[in-house]
Design a protein around this motif. Structure first.
Motif, PDB file in Angstrom:
ATOM      1  N   SER A  51      76.272  44.055  30.041  1.00 32.38           N
ATOM      2  CA  SER A  51      76.491  43.891  28.773  1.00 32.38           C
ATOM      3  C   SER A  51      76.692  42.190  28.403  1.00 32.38           C
ATOM      4  O   SER A  51      77.059  41.641  29.308  1.00 32.38           O
ATOM      5  CB  SER A  51      77.982  44.411  28.223  1.00 32.38           C
ATOM      6  N   VAL A  52      76.226  41.973  27.213  1.00 30.89           N
ATOM      7  CA  VAL A  52      75.992  40.443  27.089  1.00 30.89           C
ATOM      8  C   VAL A  52      76.769  40.216  25.547  1.00 30.89           C
ATOM      9  O   VAL A  52      76.822  41.002  24.691  1.00 30.89           O
ATOM     10  CB  VAL A  52      74.824  39.788  26.634  1.00 30.89           C
ATOM     11  N   HIS A  53      77.781  39.302  25.767  1.00 31.23           N
ATOM     12  CA  HIS A  53      78.777  39.028  24.514  1.00 31.23           C
ATOM     13  C   HIS A  53      78.524  37.449  24.315  1.00 31.23           C
ATOM     14  O   HIS A  53      78.518  36.531  25.001  1.00 31.23           O
ATOM     15  CB  HIS A  53      80.063  39.158  25.282  1.00 31.23           C
ATOM     16  N   ASP A  54      78.241  37.326  22.853  1.00 29.70           N
ATOM     17  CA  ASP A  54      77.957  35.991  22.470  1.00 29.70           C
ATOM     18  C   ASP A  54      79.510  35.432  22.038  1.00 29.70           C
ATOM     19  O   ASP A  54      80.113  36.056  21.075  1.00 29.70           O
ATOM     20  CB  ASP A  54      76.977  35.955  21.015  1.00 29.70           C
ATOM     21  N   ARG A  55      79.671  34.241  22.568  1.00 24.23           N
ATOM     22  CA  ARG A  55      80.990  33.781  22.506  1.00 24.23           C
ATOM     23  C   ARG A  55      80.837  32.191  21.715  1.00 24.23           C
ATOM     24  O   ARG A  55      81.365  31.254  21.996  1.00 24.23           O
ATOM     25  CB  ARG A  55      81.976  33.458  23.652  1.00 24.23           C
ATOM     26  N   GLY A  56      79.720  32.168  20.715  1.00 25.73           N
ATOM     27  CA  GLY A  56      79.661  31.009  19.974  1.00 25.73           C
ATOM     28  C   GLY A  56      78.490  30.015  20.746  1.00 25.73           C
ATOM     29  O   GLY A  56      77.299  30.202  20.823  1.00 25.73           O
ATOM     30  N   ASP A  57      79.121  29.088  21.739  1.00 24.44           N
ATOM     31  CA  ASP A  57      78.241  28.124  22.378  1.00 24.44           C
ATOM     32  C   ASP A  57      77.677  28.542  23.885  1.00 24.44           C
ATOM     33  O   ASP A  57      77.140  27.906  24.412  1.00 24.44           O
ATOM     34  CB  ASP A  57      79.121  26.913  22.375  1.00 24.44           C
ATOM     35  N   PRO A  93      70.592  27.849  32.769  1.00 21.47           N
ATOM     36  CA  PRO A  93      71.146  28.412  33.895  1.00 21.47           C
ATOM     37  C   PRO A  93      71.999  27.539  34.778  1.00 21.47           C
ATOM     38  O   PRO A  93      72.918  28.171  35.807  1.00 21.47           O
ATOM     39  CB  PRO A  93      69.843  28.735  34.577  1.00 21.47           C
ATOM     40  N   ARG A  94      71.734  26.186  34.711  1.00 16.69           N
ATOM     41  CA  ARG A  94      72.757  25.275  35.474  1.00 16.69           C
ATOM     42  C   ARG A  94      74.093  25.347  35.041  1.00 16.69           C
ATOM     43  O   ARG A  94      74.713  24.840  36.092  1.00 16.69           O
ATOM     44  CB  ARG A  94      71.957  23.921  35.332  1.00 16.69           C
ATOM     45  N   THR A  95      74.270  25.744  34.106  1.00 15.18           N
ATOM     46  CA  THR A  95      75.627  25.777  33.620  1.00 15.18           C
ATOM     47  C   THR A  95      76.571  27.163  33.909  1.00 15.18           C
ATOM     48  O   THR A  95      77.701  27.289  33.618  1.00 15.18           O
ATOM     49  CB  THR A  95      75.771  25.519  32.120  1.00 15.18           C
ATOM     50  N   ALA A  96      75.847  28.006  34.499  1.00 16.23           N
ATOM     51  CA  ALA A  96      76.214  29.257  34.834  1.00 16.23           C
ATOM     52  C   ALA A  96      77.624  29.210  35.740  1.00 16.23           C
ATOM     53  O   ALA A  96      77.382  28.362  36.832  1.00 16.23           O
ATOM     54  CB  ALA A  96      75.143  30.213  35.409  1.00 16.23           C
ATOM     55  N   LYS A  97      78.632  30.061  35.739  1.00 18.98           N
ATOM     56  CA  LYS A  97      79.522  30.138  36.505  1.00 18.98           C
ATOM     57  C   LYS A  97      79.934  31.467  36.632  1.00 18.98           C
ATOM     58  O   LYS A  97      80.002  32.472  35.558  1.00 18.98           O
ATOM     59  CB  LYS A  97      80.924  29.563  36.018  1.00 18.98           C
ATOM     60  N   SER A  98      80.167  32.039  37.726  1.00 23.63           N
ATOM     61  CA  SER A  98      80.238  33.731  38.038  1.00 23.63           C
ATOM     62  C   SER A  98      81.553  33.896  38.694  1.00 23.63           C
ATOM     63  O   SER A  98      82.027  33.017  39.427  1.00 23.63           O
ATOM     64  CB  SER A  98      79.037  34.138  38.752  1.00 23.63           C
ATOM     65  N   VAL A 105      77.890  31.464  30.646  1.00 21.25           N
ATOM     66  CA  VAL A 105      76.519  30.443  30.710  1.00 21.25           C
ATOM     67  C   VAL A 105      76.355  29.817  29.458  1.00 21.25           C
ATOM     68  O   VAL A 105      76.741  30.611  28.396  1.00 21.25           O
ATOM     69  CB  VAL A 105      75.436  31.160  31.372  1.00 21.25           C
ATOM     70  N   ARG A 106      76.247  28.402  29.234  1.00 23.56           N
ATOM     71  CA  ARG A 106      76.237  27.711  27.857  1.00 23.56           C
ATOM     72  C   ARG A 106      74.793  28.184  27.461  1.00 23.56           C
ATOM     73  O   ARG A 106      73.789  28.347  28.226  1.00 23.56           O
ATOM     74  CB  ARG A 106      76.241  26.251  28.251  1.00 23.56           C
ATOM     75  N   LYS A 107      74.644  28.315  26.188  1.00 19.60           N
ATOM     76  CA  LYS A 107      73.404  28.571  25.540  1.00 19.60           C
ATOM     77  C   LYS A 107      72.785  27.057  25.819  1.00 19.60           C
ATOM     78  O   LYS A 107      73.150  26.100  25.671  1.00 19.60           O
ATOM     79  CB  LYS A 107      73.578  28.717  24.000  1.00 19.60           C
ATOM     80  N   ALA A 108      71.240  27.375  25.622  1.00 23.64           N
ATOM     81  CA  ALA A 108      70.570  26.391  25.781  1.00 23.64           C
ATOM     82  C   ALA A 108      70.255  25.344  24.427  1.00 23.64           C
ATOM     83  O   ALA A 108      70.355  25.932  23.375  1.00 23.64           O
ATOM     84  CB  ALA A 108      69.142  26.762  26.413  1.00 23.64           C
ATOM     85  N   SER A 109      70.395  24.040  24.655  1.00 26.89           N
ATOM     86  CA  SER A 109      70.245  23.653  23.160  1.00 26.89           C
ATOM     87  C   SER A 109      68.955  23.403  22.839  1.00 26.89           C
ATOM     88  O   SER A 109      67.917  23.429  23.406  1.00 26.89           O
ATOM     89  CB  SER A 109      70.910  21.947  23.407  1.00 26.89           C
TER      90      SER A 109
END
Length: 157
Positions: free
Chosen positions: A66-72, A136-141, A152-156
């Motif tokens: 499941s994917v949840h959008d948290r703004g940025d 993908p470089r900002t991913a933390k698991s 993971v941050r959204k791409a600018s």
């Protein structure tokens, strides 16, 4: 104007209101029926059943993702219950996530007992398209109790 005229006008008005209400109910019923038809068209229980049987025959289970959008950023939650944490392999690209993990045999025995097909199941494997591009470089698991949580941050743009 007599009382009979007043009551007759009130009766006609009440009938008009009732007709309008019944018409609205008919429209709502038609809308609800079309929604149910659309759901049945999309869900196709027999297709879902066939997909699960195919998974079991192949020995591969699709993890729940499941994917949840948290703004940025996005939070991706993957259920890998019973998996061996050392075997979790995540491939995160700009627009999708792919996950694979070995399932521990003792977890399968506990979940399914001595069912013969359960012995053939050996790993999770699944992929999902992300609703928005990510970096993908900002991913933390974090893997806790068989649940993988990736932030993971959204791409600018």
């Amino acid at each position: 104007m007599s009382y009979d005229d007043v009551f007759e006008r009130m009766r006609k008005r009440a009938l008009r209101i009732m007709r309008d209400i019944m018409s609205d109910f008919d429209e709502m019923e038609a809308w609800m029926r079309s929604m149910v038809d659309d759901l049945e068209e999309e869900m196709r229980p027999e297709q879902l059943f066939e997909e699960r049987l195919k998974e079991l025959r192949s020995g591969v289970l699709s993890p729940l993702i499941s994917v949840h959008d948290r703004g940025d950023h996005l939070v991706i939650v993957v259920d890998l219950s019973g998996s061996d944490p050392r075997t979790v392999d995540v491939r995160l690209t700009r627009d999708r996530i792919a996950v694979r993990a070995q399932i521990r045999s003792e977890a399968l025995r506990k979940a399914y007992g001595q069912v013969s097909w359960a012995r053939k199941v050996s790993y999770y494997s699944g992929e999902q398209v992300l609703p928005e591009p990510v970096d993908p470089r900002t991913a933390k698991s974090e893997l806790k109790g068989g649940v993988l949580i990736i932030t993971v941050r959204k791409a600018s743009s």
